[in-house]
Write an enzyme that holds these catalytic residues in place. Sequence first.
Site, short mmCIF file in Angstrom:
data_model
loop_
_atom_site.label_atom_id
_atom_site.label_comp_id
_atom_site.label_asym_id
_atom_site.label_seq_id
_atom_site.Cartn_x
_atom_site.Cartn_y
_atom_site.Cartn_z
N ALA A 1 14.29 6.32 -30.26
CA ALA A 1 13.22 5.83 -29.39
C ALA A 1 13.73 4.66 -28.54
O ALA A 1 13.38 4.53 -27.37
CB ALA A 1 12.02 5.39 -30.22
N CYS B 1 12.33 4.26 -34.18
CA CYS B 1 13.73 4.52 -34.52
C CYS B 1 14.67 4.27 -33.36
O CYS B 1 14.27 4.03 -32.23
CB CYS B 1 13.88 5.95 -35.01
SG CYS B 1 13.60 7.19 -33.72
N HIS C 1 18.91 0.50 -28.53
CA HIS C 1 19.19 -0.28 -27.31
C HIS C 1 20.69 -0.51 -27.19
O HIS C 1 21.29 -0.30 -26.14
CB HIS C 1 18.51 -1.64 -27.35
CG HIS C 1 17.02 -1.60 -27.54
ND1 HIS C 1 16.34 -2.56 -28.24
CD2 HIS C 1 16.10 -0.70 -27.11
CE1 HIS C 1 15.05 -2.27 -28.23
NE2 HIS C 1 14.87 -1.14 -27.57
N ARG D 1 5.82 6.64 -22.44
CA ARG D 1 6.07 5.20 -22.31
C ARG D 1 5.60 4.59 -21.00
O ARG D 1 5.74 3.40 -20.77
CB ARG D 1 7.53 4.88 -22.57
CG ARG D 1 7.78 4.67 -24.06
CD ARG D 1 9.16 4.14 -24.34
NE ARG D 1 9.49 2.98 -23.55
CZ ARG D 1 9.12 1.74 -23.85
NH1 ARG D 1 8.42 1.49 -24.91
NH2 ARG D 1 9.46 0.73 -23.06
S1 SF4 Z 1 11.99 10.61 -34.29
FE1 SF4 Z 1 13.82 11.86 -34.36
S2 SF4 Z 1 15.52 10.48 -34.12
FE2 SF4 Z 1 13.71 9.25 -34.64
S3 SF4 Z 1 13.72 8.98 -36.83
FE3 SF4 Z 1 12.58 10.82 -36.42
S4 SF4 Z 1 14.08 12.43 -36.43
FE4 SF4 Z 1 15.18 10.60 -36.31
#
Ligand code: SF4
Lengths: 455, 545
Positions: free
Chosen positions: B66, B63, B197, B97
């Site tokens: 991230a 996502c 990004h 990471r």
């Molecule tokens: S990890 Fe957190 S920010 Fe990413 S999709 Fe899931 S809830 Fe949303």
Amino acid sequence: MLLRHTDDKIIERSALTINPAKTCQPIGAMYAALGIHRCLPHSHGSQGCCAYHRSALTRHYKEPVMAGTSSFTEGASVFGGQANLLEAINNIFTIYKPDVIAVHTTCLSETIGDDIAQISSKAQEEGKIPPGKYVIRASTPSYVGSHVTGFGNMVKGMVEGFSAASDTLENQINVIPGYVEPSDMAEIKRILNEMQIKAVVFPDTSEVLNTPQTGKYEMYPKGGTTIPELRSTGRSRRTFALGQIASGPAAKLLDTKCKVPCTLLNLPIGLRNTDIFLESLRQQTGAGVPDSLRLERGQLLDVITDMHQYLYGKKVALVGDPDHLVALTQFLKDLDMDVRHVVTGTPGKKFVTRIQEITGPKVNAFEAKDMFHFHQLIKQERVDLILGNTYAKYIARDEDIPLVRMGFPIYDRIGHQYFPLVGYRGALRLLEKMLSALMDRQDRDAAEESFELVM
Amino acid sequence: MSPLDKQAQAEKVKAEMLKIYPTKVARKRAKQIIINDVQPGEVVPEIKANTRTIPGIITMRGCSYAGCKGVVLGPTRDIVHITHGPIGCSFYSWLTRRNQTRPKTEADVNYMPYALSTDMQEEQIIFGGEKKLKQAIEEAIAIFNPRAIGIYATCPVGLIGDDVHSVARAMEEKYPHINIFGFSCEGYKGVSQSAGHHIANNKVFTDVVGLTHVKKAGKFVVNLLGEYNIGGDAFEIDRIFEKCGITLQSTFSGNSVYDDFTNAHMADLNLVMCHRSINYMADMMEKKYGIPWYKVNFIGAQSSADSLRKIAAYYEDAELTARVEKVIAEEMPAVLKAQAEIKPRCQGKTAMMFVGGSRAHHYQDLFSEIGMQTLSAGYEFAHRDDYEGRKVLPSIEMDADTRNIEEIVVKPDPEAFAPRITPEKKAELAQQGGLRWNDYEGMMAQMENSSLVIDDLNHHEAEVLIEKYHPDIFCAGVKEKYVVQKYGIPMKQLHSYDYSGPYAGFKGAVNFYREIDRMVNTKIWGMISAPWDKEPQVTGTYGWD
Ligand code: SF4
Ligand code: SF4
């Protein structure tokens, strides 16, 4: 120093979590769902959660971890995720062909308020669920509880989705093993087998998350509790639920929904809790404890008595999940070790009382705290041994204290997939690990003249 | 295999991939699975990229959070990163990471081993979380007293209406000596990490870059954009630059500190490594400050040498050119020696790579240096320009998901804008030095014809690729690692490097050759079948009969 900004002065915090000692519900739900044979877990939310959960489980098991996601975009977040889930169900049954899709929610879909029950019946109506295939569900908002709660909720979802009441009972029991490793689930099955007790163990991730290298990838490996087995849980004579938080909810539902009575026990970690597990199996089922298990118990006890001097009075700090910590604390206490700090990130008011019942009041026991706090406790009062997950290695290194890895996640060592912590054999393994850690340290630190050959 | 056979095989494999899909899925995926065909002038077929992953498809993607917190900002060691949301998002991005960082002294700040979260509870979901966020910032200041704080919004935050930016402003007013900035990087933004990004680039550009004006000492002062120091890559690049006498004003963002960003606009030149994650920054810095940029690549020994020569070409300084050539001459013998040893064992073997937004391209160079061929490749979250080259930028359609990500309009800074180079000189250097300003040729132009280029590869398609092509090695991320290995094929993680590295620069290239040699030539894969699998069961005879 890696954690150079952690000092021993504890500043009260009411809003900031630093270095969590828990993670979120869906990962526990995903893990539990992998314990159903031919099941694909599905994360109803944005795809990031699913990617994170799969990655974390993969790092922990070094095994494929498959799961679908509803891949929410901004539109879905505003208008709800029904269309996404319907499409996902259709795609998953067409492309990946599982027998079960186990849907769990995420913070996002919970905040939106998507009704999974309604969406899956719509999927049913629209013919998106092929005959003989199932969609089960669990509500797992991460702003409540922790990964352990999520595990518990998904196991409850299995009861909700599969367990059927009946007047004709099977000569079998249910065992809910708790949020433990595939190796532990296999060990519990072995113990039941040794005692010749017919049981449905669910969920069961053995041979799902510790599969062999055969040169052939199987999306749905051999392991996992089957659908007929899950259906039959409503006709079992009793449920043994191991670990209150992880197994309690499902056991209770089996009682109310199918009138299967339940015995709620601690995880069978350590001598005493394994004794209790076996004894209550014996009492409730009339099965005997075979020589094979007596032998294992005797061997465990033998090692404890032989090596007692290396354990006696050693100070220990524990961080992890509540069900584990309760059982572990008991074990360490029985070994005459000195349990100093016990911290879990999972909230639950009873936790502290339960620990204190075992150790007495002079312990630092905390629920809903983090590893930053845990580290500060260690800085305030040093210990000889730390038991915790991989993240505890930063503390162990900074403080130069031996660490035995235990709990979730373990990203940096193998073993938990294959060797159990539960049962007498598991206790022996834990004992060996702790002794090795303590004795390696003694060897490292010993003066030349007192460097012992025989220990 | 003849070109015709190769083409036929690619078509067959593509058809095989699409066969089981529902019509809608098949239609969409067909545009993302492309059989490469390079025509003169780097003309390549169009590929659909940076579009939604279809619900239910087992994707590699993550996502926007991230991409923002994890990728771009995560590697900076002296910014306190607070994730505003429930606990998980912060937990999973905690040290996973492998961005290495090396504080100069024991006393220097390093927040990287810390994961900070507001650990939102139901109460905040119902009544709002801004109060808790403010309190969390107070507590972070009390404990860490940092110079800068980044706040990262996760999915529920946007939905319940928390405004991380207004909280940041309010707290900054209270603590004027701390730079506090928020990122609206909710995971549902965009279609992948890529949106994150962009969001990260924007905020760092508006709130951090240009705040102080210290140029590091040196004749040749450059920024390196899009190098995140996985496995120590940035350390190796630092070593090479130092040897060449090139000063790194800043790296975005491997092994970086906050001050590197605030002073970044003082550099002469921007070098772009990972085009996908950081091209926005390069563009914005050029518009505002007049810093030109071009693409470099330090993955692969030859690419590293070429990239160093490109830097020398920009400065047109005889001394630098000589020094760069001297360094290359010093470094290459060890590289060539390793190649000579390893190439015979790897020659002709095949690889596939599906990662990120640049590595699936860059690593093809490294493989080819030991004689290995890339059969198929694709990105996880790239855009069309990363495949087809920036020449297609004007023709990329804006869809709803992209439109939601802010595009900052940048104007020359009235004081700080100082073009480092005249348009005439640029043209001249492009002609003579081969410098391709503001350009990236993309992955496809470099790949062989009839190889499959696949965007957002999913689990099913990966299975088909493996079963049909039997590559000798497959590269992707951790989620794919053990799937591939269960097939009896070694799998190299190109996000985390499987906890080894560095692979950048000259020393990194040697590390990589050795690693691949180890993986493709180990005999262990040959031991999968047991003796009794090979012979039918013998019954009833005993050794002593
Ligand atoms: S990890 Fe957190 S920010 Fe990413 S999709 Fe899931 S809830 Fe949303
Ligand atoms: S949004 Fe919720 S479910 Fe998703 S990773 Fe974050 S805490 Fe977990």
